[in-house]
Write an enzyme that holds these catalytic residues in place. Sequence first.
Site: not given
Ligand SMILES: Cc1cc2nc3c(=O)[nH]c(=O)nc-3n(C[C@H](O)[C@H](O)[C@H](O)COP(=O)(O)OP(=O)(O)OC[C@H]3O[C@@H](n4cnc5c(N)ncnc54)[C@H](O)[C@@H]3O)c2cc1C
Lengths: 393, 360
Positions: A230, A363
């Site tokens: 990816e 991050e």
């Molecule tokens: C346009 C788009 C398309 C997507 N398409 C898909 C898809 O097709 N299939 C799929 O499975 N997923 C998909 N995603 C999901 C994407 O992989 C997740 O949104 C991403 O991994 C972040 O997870 P979260 O949204 O739960 O945020 P969180 O993990 O809750 O993060 C929130 C914030 O906290 C920060 N954070 C979290 N943990 C840490 C850490 N350990 N250290 C420092 N900072 C941290 C993050 O960087 C972020 O800024 C998509 C997302 C977007 C925006």
Amino acid sequence: MSTKLDATSARERVRAFVAAHRDVTDRVGFLRARFDAGLAWVHFPEGLGGLGASRDLQEVVDAEFAGTPQPDLGKQGVGLGMAAPTILACGTDAQRRRFLRPLWTGEEIWCQLFSEPGAGSDLAAVATRAVRDGDEWVVDGQKVWTSGAHHARWGILIARTDPDVPKHAGMTYFVCDMAAPGVEVRPLRQITGEAEFNEVFLSSVRLADDLRVGGVGEGWRVAQTTLMNERVAIGGEPVEPGGGPIGPVLETWRTRPDLRTHDLHRRLLALWVDAEATRLAAARFREQLAAGLPGPEGSAAKLAFSTLNQRLSGLDVELNREAGLRYDDWTFRRSDDVDMFGRDAGYRYLRAKGNSIEGGTSEILRTVIAERVLGLPPEPRTDKNVPWKGLPR
Amino acid sequence: MSLLYTEQEQDLRDAVRAVLADRCSANTVLARVEGDLPYDGDLWRVLARDVGVAGLLVPESLGGAGASSREAAVVLEELGRAVAPVPFLTSAVLATTVLLRAGTSEAGKILGDLAAGATTAAVAVSLAADPFRPGGNDVVAEDGGLTGVVPCVAGAEVADVLLVPVGDAVHAVTEFTVDTDVSLDLTRPVATVTLRAAQSVRVADSSDAVPYALAYTAGLLASEQLGVAEWCLDTTVAYAKERTQFARPIGSFQAVKHRLADLWLDVVRARAVARNAADQLTGGLTDAARTAVATAQAWCSPVAVHAAEECVQLHGGIGMTWEHPAHLYLKRAKADSIALGAAGDHRDALAGLAGVPAPA
Ligand SMILES: Cc1cc2nc3c(=O)[nH]c(=O)nc-3n(C[C@H](O)[C@H](O)[C@H](O)COP(=O)(O)OP(=O)(O)OC[C@H]3O[C@@H](n4cnc5c(N)ncnc54)[C@H](O)[C@@H]3O)c2cc1C
């Protein structure tokens, strides 16, 4: 193949193929034939869309196929970029034969069922349960942010099969039949107005055991193959100087002298340098790959690209002045594709915000670079060696 | 074209690195900057003659190695990594390029000596000269010889020959006085050069050779800046693994980790642009090469400064001490960011080169 394919013979093969299929006008027909000729992914094995050739010949082959019917990189992105390499690396022979050809032709679209409301960056926390029932698995849970699920015939899915062991050990990787009873796809409207991604509810979805990819409990390892691919896919294709995301900004700059200001000029020149440095780093990385010296620079591409894309599209909105105050279309609709070049600066600005979230946030990527490339010590963790079911959620 | 290193280039790097490891440790350099002049003549002789770096850019017909900007860039990466006090950039790149560009038989004679490591040369221009607007100096040719003062010249203290642009020509002189300034960069100080009715030999009938050599050298300076940045990154990463606070290595704190990851990403791109400039310059200063040079300078100057600043910050108190070599790199990086055109001068040049015209 008895003789090793080189760039010249690859080119000849493609030319001969194109000449022989000049009259095949339908896209799917052409792509099927291209797969059968081993010219889909030349580094895949014979019979599975490839010729067992070296990976760097793909660029040569793709260039030679310019102007012929192409796969739809938008809709087929997850299939081509993630599902195919994972199925090749970790799937059974039957799975490879069943899935790869229609995946390549676009007859079957794929989506990625990884993220959940409680498992994003911490993907190994997934709570969707898969419970064995004879030759089948029964899946219950919710996935979210699933791009293109509304087009998808299949999904790559990770689910929890053993809640009693630490989180990384209790997951299994499946191909989810998106047409199975109990799969419900609901659109999620994005900041751009449209719905590119969805939430997917899985209620007592029955998946045959032959849809399992890799061993029971090996889901994390298989998922790593997907995630590595990816990040490479998001890192972008080769472009010329001034090409890629800076292209539309330069176009406006050159055709609209009335919009130029000294402040924008200074910032645009700095971004030109940034874009060129990022482009050259990607070119250097491709050269390393071609020379069989894959370096850690690959993980850099996505991080650099997302920051650059966001800065450029932000500048673009300002440069557009009055047009920057307008937006082309907020209609809530299902989108087919991400259109970074056909739409207005405002759309690009908003869509680019996702670049630093999707496929691993910036991050998380910084942490990955710091720990895996620079070898810095990991952060202390409270979630290792604890059964998944005992973790706070 | 290739942005990677060839095997020969790697061998050259290994040879230079081995000499520097042996004779140019951080402590050696620190000790040298306490003296009147930092330059290490013995080190230079070994590099110039035994490794053969002095004549890299000089064709074989004139006694050099007939190598290219790509090899010279590799040497500069290593010299930057060691902040080595040797006149490679000023003599073997800048002055050598002026003479090569001049192409006269007088220039050829000087080049032979330079290539052999028998003499070194410097160009009487300010180190701050912007290759796109090099400006002049106030040296005049009078009946008795050349007279004038040129400020901020680098490498003049150890130069046997000074190349002086005067009007439309470039002259070589051997009689001149050099007053070293108290300089920000301890390992490459600048000096005021004074000529008093100095006898001279005309080596070029046009002064074009000077801006050409300034731009060419600016492109290779990016590789020195890459070396400086690399040392700062490597040293800081190593320190972050070993220094413990709050019962854990400081490198396990995310605030530290993420800064280093960003710095690494900047250095990865510095390598790409520096290699691109070195590669493009093998064909001379074409438009593509000028674009590559301006891009490399605009990127590598601030990256080297940032790397050195991060190095000081993430070392905490020890980073502020004279005893730790970080300051040598900070001073070199900051001086380099002014040398041969500031990043902003190079970005301005890109307006024309990349077709991003300024507002009316
Ligand atoms: C346009 C788009 C398309 C997507 N398409 C898909 C898809 O097709 N299939 C799929 O499975 N997923 C998909 N995603 C999901 C994407 O992989 C997740 O949104 C991403 O991994 C972040 O997870 P979260 O949204 O739960 O945020 P969180 O993990 O809750 O993060 C929130 C914030 O906290 C920060 N954070 C979290 N943990 C840490 C850490 N350990 N250290 C420092 N900072 C941290 C993050 O960087 C972020 O800024 C998509 C997302 C977007 C925006």
